[in-house]
Design a protein around this motif. Structure first.
Motif, mmCIF file in Angstrom:
data_model
loop_
_atom_site.group_PDB
_atom_site.id
_atom_site.type_symbol
_atom_site.label_atom_id
_atom_site.label_comp_id
_atom_site.label_asym_id
_atom_site.label_seq_id
_atom_site.Cartn_x
_atom_site.Cartn_y
_atom_site.Cartn_z
ATOM 1 N N THR A 102 -97.494 -2.282 20.215
ATOM 2 C CA THR A 102 -98.394 -2.062 19.082
ATOM 3 C C THR A 102 -98.174 -0.675 18.490
ATOM 4 O OG1 THR A 102 -99.978 -3.443 20.250
ATOM 5 C CG2 THR A 102 -100.805 -2.213 18.363
ATOM 6 N N LEU A 103 -98.080 0.321 19.380
ATOM 7 C CA LEU A 103 -97.846 1.692 18.938
ATOM 8 C C LEU A 103 -96.504 1.787 18.210
ATOM 9 C CD1 LEU A 103 -98.932 4.646 19.154
ATOM 10 C CD2 LEU A 103 -97.435 4.895 21.135
ATOM 11 N N GLY A 104 -95.484 1.140 18.784
ATOM 12 C CA GLY A 104 -94.156 1.124 18.165
ATOM 13 C C GLY A 104 -94.195 0.546 16.761
ATOM 14 N N GLY A 105 -94.995 -0.492 16.578
ATOM 15 C CA GLY A 105 -95.154 -1.106 15.260
ATOM 16 C C GLY A 105 -95.701 -0.113 14.247
ATOM 17 N N PHE A 106 -96.699 0.675 14.672
ATOM 18 C CA PHE A 106 -97.277 1.681 13.774
ATOM 19 C C PHE A 106 -96.239 2.738 13.402
ATOM 20 C CE2 PHE A 106 -101.566 0.430 15.506
ATOM 21 C CZ PHE A 106 -102.047 -0.002 14.283
ATOM 22 N N VAL A 107 -95.497 3.214 14.409
ATOM 23 C CA VAL A 107 -94.484 4.247 14.168
ATOM 24 C C VAL A 107 -93.404 3.706 13.225
ATOM 25 C CG1 VAL A 107 -92.740 5.720 15.253
ATOM 26 C CG2 VAL A 107 -94.949 5.403 16.344
ATOM 27 N N PHE A 108 -93.033 2.437 13.428
ATOM 28 C CA PHE A 108 -92.021 1.810 12.578
ATOM 29 C C PHE A 108 -92.488 1.794 11.112
ATOM 30 C CE2 PHE A 108 -89.443 -1.624 10.829
ATOM 31 C CZ PHE A 108 -88.207 -1.371 11.418
ATOM 32 N N ASP A 109 -93.765 1.437 10.926
ATOM 33 C CA ASP A 109 -94.341 1.418 9.573
ATOM 34 C C ASP A 109 -94.323 2.804 8.937
ATOM 35 O OD1 ASP A 109 -94.805 -1.211 9.617
ATOM 36 O OD2 ASP A 109 -96.974 -1.090 9.946
ATOM 37 N N LEU A 110 -94.711 3.793 9.748
ATOM 38 C CA LEU A 110 -94.763 5.166 9.263
ATOM 39 C C LEU A 110 -93.372 5.616 8.815
ATOM 40 C CD1 LEU A 110 -96.634 7.743 9.082
ATOM 41 C CD2 LEU A 110 -95.628 8.396 11.261
ATOM 42 N N MET A 111 -92.373 5.316 9.638
ATOM 43 C CA MET A 111 -91.005 5.716 9.332
ATOM 44 C C MET A 111 -90.491 5.007 8.082
ATOM 45 S SD MET A 111 -89.882 8.018 11.229
ATOM 46 C CE MET A 111 -90.917 8.904 12.353
ATOM 47 N N SER A 112 -90.851 3.718 7.919
ATOM 48 C CA SER A 112 -90.333 3.039 6.738
ATOM 49 C C SER A 112 -91.012 3.575 5.484
ATOM 50 C CB SER A 112 -90.467 1.518 6.850
ATOM 51 O OG SER A 112 -91.751 1.152 7.212
ATOM 52 N N ARG A 113 -92.261 4.047 5.629
ATOM 53 C CA ARG A 113 -92.906 4.662 4.460
ATOM 54 C C ARG A 113 -92.227 5.988 4.101
ATOM 55 N NH1 ARG A 113 -98.376 5.218 6.012
ATOM 56 N NH2 ARG A 113 -98.210 3.367 7.320
ATOM 57 N N LEU A 114 -91.725 6.677 5.119
ATOM 58 C CA LEU A 114 -91.035 7.944 4.878
ATOM 59 C C LEU A 114 -89.581 7.727 4.472
ATOM 60 C CD1 LEU A 114 -92.343 10.051 7.889
ATOM 61 C CD2 LEU A 114 -93.064 10.209 5.513
ATOM 62 N N GLY A 115 -89.123 6.473 4.519
ATOM 63 C CA GLY A 115 -87.738 6.180 4.156
ATOM 64 C C GLY A 115 -86.746 6.570 5.226
ATOM 65 N N GLN A 116 -87.222 6.719 6.456
ATOM 66 C CA GLN A 116 -86.324 7.170 7.526
ATOM 67 C C GLN A 116 -86.127 6.107 8.597
ATOM 68 O OE1 GLN A 116 -84.557 9.590 7.017
ATOM 69 N NE2 GLN A 116 -85.647 10.956 5.651
ATOM 70 N N THR A 117 -86.374 4.828 8.269
ATOM 71 C CA THR A 117 -86.207 3.771 9.269
ATOM 72 C C THR A 117 -84.824 3.802 9.892
ATOM 73 O OG1 THR A 117 -87.249 2.512 7.523
ATOM 74 C CG2 THR A 117 -86.963 1.409 9.620
ATOM 75 N N ASP A 118 -83.802 3.871 9.017
ATOM 76 C CA ASP A 118 -82.418 3.820 9.501
ATOM 77 C C ASP A 118 -82.169 4.930 10.501
ATOM 78 O OD1 ASP A 118 -82.312 1.936 7.616
ATOM 79 O OD2 ASP A 118 -80.797 2.900 6.355
ATOM 80 N N LEU A 119 -82.526 6.138 10.100
ATOM 81 C CA LEU A 119 -82.286 7.310 10.942
ATOM 82 C C LEU A 119 -83.009 7.159 12.274
ATOM 83 C CD1 LEU A 119 -81.261 10.333 11.132
ATOM 84 C CD2 LEU A 119 -83.590 10.919 10.498
ATOM 85 N N PHE A 120 -84.265 6.741 12.178
ATOM 86 C CA PHE A 120 -85.109 6.598 13.354
ATOM 87 C C PHE A 120 -84.525 5.580 14.325
ATOM 88 C CE2 PHE A 120 -89.097 4.780 15.211
ATOM 89 C CZ PHE A 120 -89.412 5.882 15.965
ATOM 90 N N VAL A 121 -84.140 4.409 13.788
ATOM 91 C CA VAL A 121 -83.572 3.363 14.632
ATOM 92 C C VAL A 121 -82.234 3.831 15.214
ATOM 93 C CG1 VAL A 121 -82.641 1.014 14.628
ATOM 94 C CG2 VAL A 121 -84.782 1.498 13.459
ATOM 95 N N GLN A 122 -81.423 4.481 14.367
ATOM 96 C CA GLN A 122 -80.108 4.946 14.830
ATOM 97 C C GLN A 122 -80.247 5.999 15.927
ATOM 98 O OE1 GLN A 122 -78.574 5.975 10.944
ATOM 99 N NE2 GLN A 122 -76.843 4.582 11.219
ATOM 100 N N LEU A 123 -81.156 6.947 15.712
ATOM 101 C CA LEU A 123 -81.353 7.994 16.721
ATOM 102 C C LEU A 123 -81.853 7.407 18.041
ATOM 103 C CD1 LEU A 123 -82.847 11.092 14.858
ATOM 104 C CD2 LEU A 123 -80.600 10.869 15.909
ATOM 105 N N SER A 124 -82.786 6.421 17.946
ATOM 106 C CA SER A 124 -83.283 5.798 19.172
ATOM 107 C C SER A 124 -82.135 5.141 19.921
ATOM 108 C CB SER A 124 -84.328 4.719 18.872
ATOM 109 O OG SER A 124 -85.181 5.114 17.866
ATOM 110 N N TYR A 125 -81.269 4.472 19.175
ATOM 111 C CA TYR A 125 -80.138 3.793 19.808
ATOM 112 C C TYR A 125 -79.228 4.788 20.501
ATOM 113 C CZ TYR A 125 -80.659 -1.070 18.535
ATOM 114 O OH TYR A 125 -81.079 -2.360 18.483
ATOM 115 N N VAL A 126 -78.858 5.850 19.774
ATOM 116 C CA VAL A 126 -77.925 6.828 20.336
ATOM 117 C C VAL A 126 -78.538 7.461 21.581
ATOM 118 C CG1 VAL A 126 -76.768 9.020 19.934
ATOM 119 C CG2 VAL A 126 -76.810 7.302 18.138
#
Lengths: 328, 249
Positions: free
Chosen positions: A120-144
């Motif tokens: 649930t928390l992850g869902g909120f953070v994901f929403d926040l990041m997509s509002r900031l336009g940083q979804t890609d970066l966020f997902v990529q950094l988590s992966y790396v």
């Protein structure tokens, strides 16, 4: 239609790629992703992931999500549908383990509880990041970060244990004293543990969080955490981890379906068909390999994905601009 | 001399009495499971009260415009060694698909003023949220570049076949990655860069069959849809396990 006598070259209209249809008989239009992809590519992709997951006993979500994005599936749909696919692959593993009584149910329940909160928390953070336009970066950094860390640890550990041939079994670590000092102790009979519920809750929450933002099951984080952090015996680790993953990815799928409408059933169906067949074949191949060899191979695979995504962050992209649709 | 005068008069006056009659090969496109793009034929003729003027020549521009959506265009920048999204420009509306087919390069057969009035060329169809500025230009150019590369924006000069200054036809191919909604087809007749006549029609693009059922279920009954997705995953996972056990491979 005819226009009378004026003669016309039959191909005169097909110029400059205008009016030419791309030919391909097995193209499949995905209703939610709204892209058209080759059905065999999806079946093959599912099969490959299934093969690896069957061989290594992981869900394979860490591979499916980036691969789906690579073939043009929007990131949101890739994450949500990836989670749905992991449900299918982990449930069949969990059932098999359950019959062998290799699932610690109370531990699984505690981990699931933490997992739902983390997701649930992850869902909120994901929403926040997509509002900031940083979804890609966020997902990529988590992966790396996560894949690099876990892959590296796994590689070092399995190379070491391969060197100590003969007594190659991973030793169950001594549970650290701080785990024992925590309150809310509970008895986990199948694991032979009497520990506080806080560490398993936290482990579950971390995995749930990853599940929501990376579209992964999190087996690659969960299994080492259960062995090294919680001190669970290896015989119940895989089954219990699969048990928790089934529930958490199932919940993640539902959350994405309800809040973002991003689960593509058509895409999931093809991945799952390829995946379940691949998993059964992979499991049979896996039995013939040594556990250390398997772990080295898996860690190399995990590291390769981390390095590939890391390079994407470091190298100058071919196109600096990107276009995203926003909800009106 | 008389002919010259006549020609001058015709040039000075807007050409009257020229009207488009046209048709489109289909009034709708169904997106089915194996949808792989569609080709639509736009054809027609210019009806005239009087013989066509010899000059300037009649030219035809045909546009097909998909539903518009708001967009964000982002630009990556090199920050502390990694590439991440920094700048962004909001677009209030840009068509999800836009094709311009014409008898010649649009710049040669359409005056900029007429383009601004009728929004014919691709840049004219993109509405930025803020007032136009120099900073926005590279973003909007990038949008056009990306969409042209993906086949969502199509520029096809010389693709309209014009016969005897009267009959015209073109094929416009819609890509496989199509968005649902009404697609507006516009046909412009121009002479000397000015629009003489304009006709509009519409093609409805809709998902059909399984695609439609799944899409509507996902949007209208998301919980049920999510549960069905899970059920499918569970049945497949369990089924494969049982099947392979029976087969004893």
């Amino acid at each position: 239609m005819t226009w009378g006598k004026k003669p016309r070259k039959p191909d005169a209209k097909r110029r400059a790629g205008f009016g030419t249809n791309p030919t391909g008989t097995m193209q499949l239009y995905l209703p939610i992703a709204e892209v058209s992809v080759n059905a065999f590519v999806l079946l093959g992709l599912g099969g490959l992931i299934g093969f690896l997951s069957g061989m290594f006993g992981v869900g394979g979500g860490f591979l499916i999500t980036p691969l789906l994005m690579m073939i043009g599936v929007p990131p949101g749909v890739a994450v949500a549908t990836g989670a749905n696919q992991v449900v299918a692959s982990s449930i069949s593993g969990a059932l098999a383990q359950f019959k062998r009584r290799a699932v610690d149910l109370p531990m699984g329940a505690v981990l699931t509880g933490g997992g739902l909160a983390g997701s649930t928390l992850g869902g909120f953070v994901f929403d926040l990041m997509s509002r900031l336009g940083q979804t890609d970066l966020f997902v990529q950094l988590s992966y790396v970060l996560f894949l690099g860390l876990i892959g590296g640890m796994m590689l070092v550990e399995s190379v070491n244990s391969l060197r100590r041939t003969g007594k190659a079994k991973i030793k169950r670590s001594h549970v650290q004293s701080w785990v024992h000092k925590m309150p809310f102790k509970m008895k986990f009979r199948a694991s032979g543990l009497y520990i506080s519920v806080i560490p398993p809750l936290l482990v579950g929450a971390a995995v749930g969080f990853l599940s929501a933002i990376m579209g992964v099951g999190g087996g690659f984080v969960m299994v080492p955490a259960m062995i090294y952090l919680l001190g669970m015996p290896t015989k119940v680790v895989v089954g219990t981890s699969l048990f928790q993953i089934t529930f958490v990815t199932g919940y993640t799928t539902l959350v994405h379906a309800v809040t973002h409408h991003t689960v593509d059933m058509m895409l999931a169906l093809l991945l799952i068909i390829g995946g379940v067949i691949g998993a059964q074949i992979g499991a049979r191949v896996g039995v013939r390999l040594k556990a250390e060899q398997l772990r080295i191979l898996l860690s190399l695979l995990v590291l390769a994905v981390a390095v590939k995504i890391g390079f994407d962050l470091l190298l100058t992209p071919a196109e600096l601009y990107s276009v995203a649709r926003v909800a009106s | 001399m008389k002919g010259w005068l006549l020609a001058l008069c015709l040039m000075a006056l807007p050409v009257q009495g020229e009207e488009i009659v046209s048709g489109v090969s289909q009034s709708g496109v169904s997106i089915t499971t194996n949808f792989d793009g569609a080709s639509i034929l736009v054809y027609g003729a210019a009806l005239r009260d009087a013989p066509a003027p010899a000059w300037p020549l009649m030219e035809v521009i045909i546009t097909v415009e998909g539903p518009s959506t708001p967009l964000v265009i982002r630009k990556k920048d090199h920050v502390a060694g990694i590439w991440l999204n920094r700048g962004s420009v909001k677009i209030t509306a840009a068509p999800s698909f836009y094709a311009v087919a014409s008898t010649k390069a649009v710049g040669d057969i359409l005056l900029p003023a007429e383009d601004a009035k009728y929004h014919i060329t691709i840049p004219q169809t993109i509405d930025a949220a803020a007032a136009p500025s120099a900073d926005q230009t590279p973003y909007i150019e990038a949008l056009q570049r990306i969409r042209q590369a993906s086949g969502s924006f199509v520029l096809a000069p010389d693709s309209v076949l014009l016969l005897r200054q009267a009959l015209f036809r073109t094929d416009i191919s819609l890509p496989a990655n199509l968005v649902e909604g009404p697609y507006k087809v516009r046909i412009f007749l121009t002479r000397g860069g000015e629009v003489v006549d304009l006709q509009e029609s519409q093609i409805d693009v809709q998902k059909a069959g399984v695609e439609r059922t799944l899409y509507r279920l996902a949007m209208e009954q998301p919980l049920l849809y999510g549960m069905l997705s899970l059920l499918m995953a569970m049945v497949a996972g369990w089924g494969a396990q049982e099947l392979f056990k029976r087969l004893r491979i």
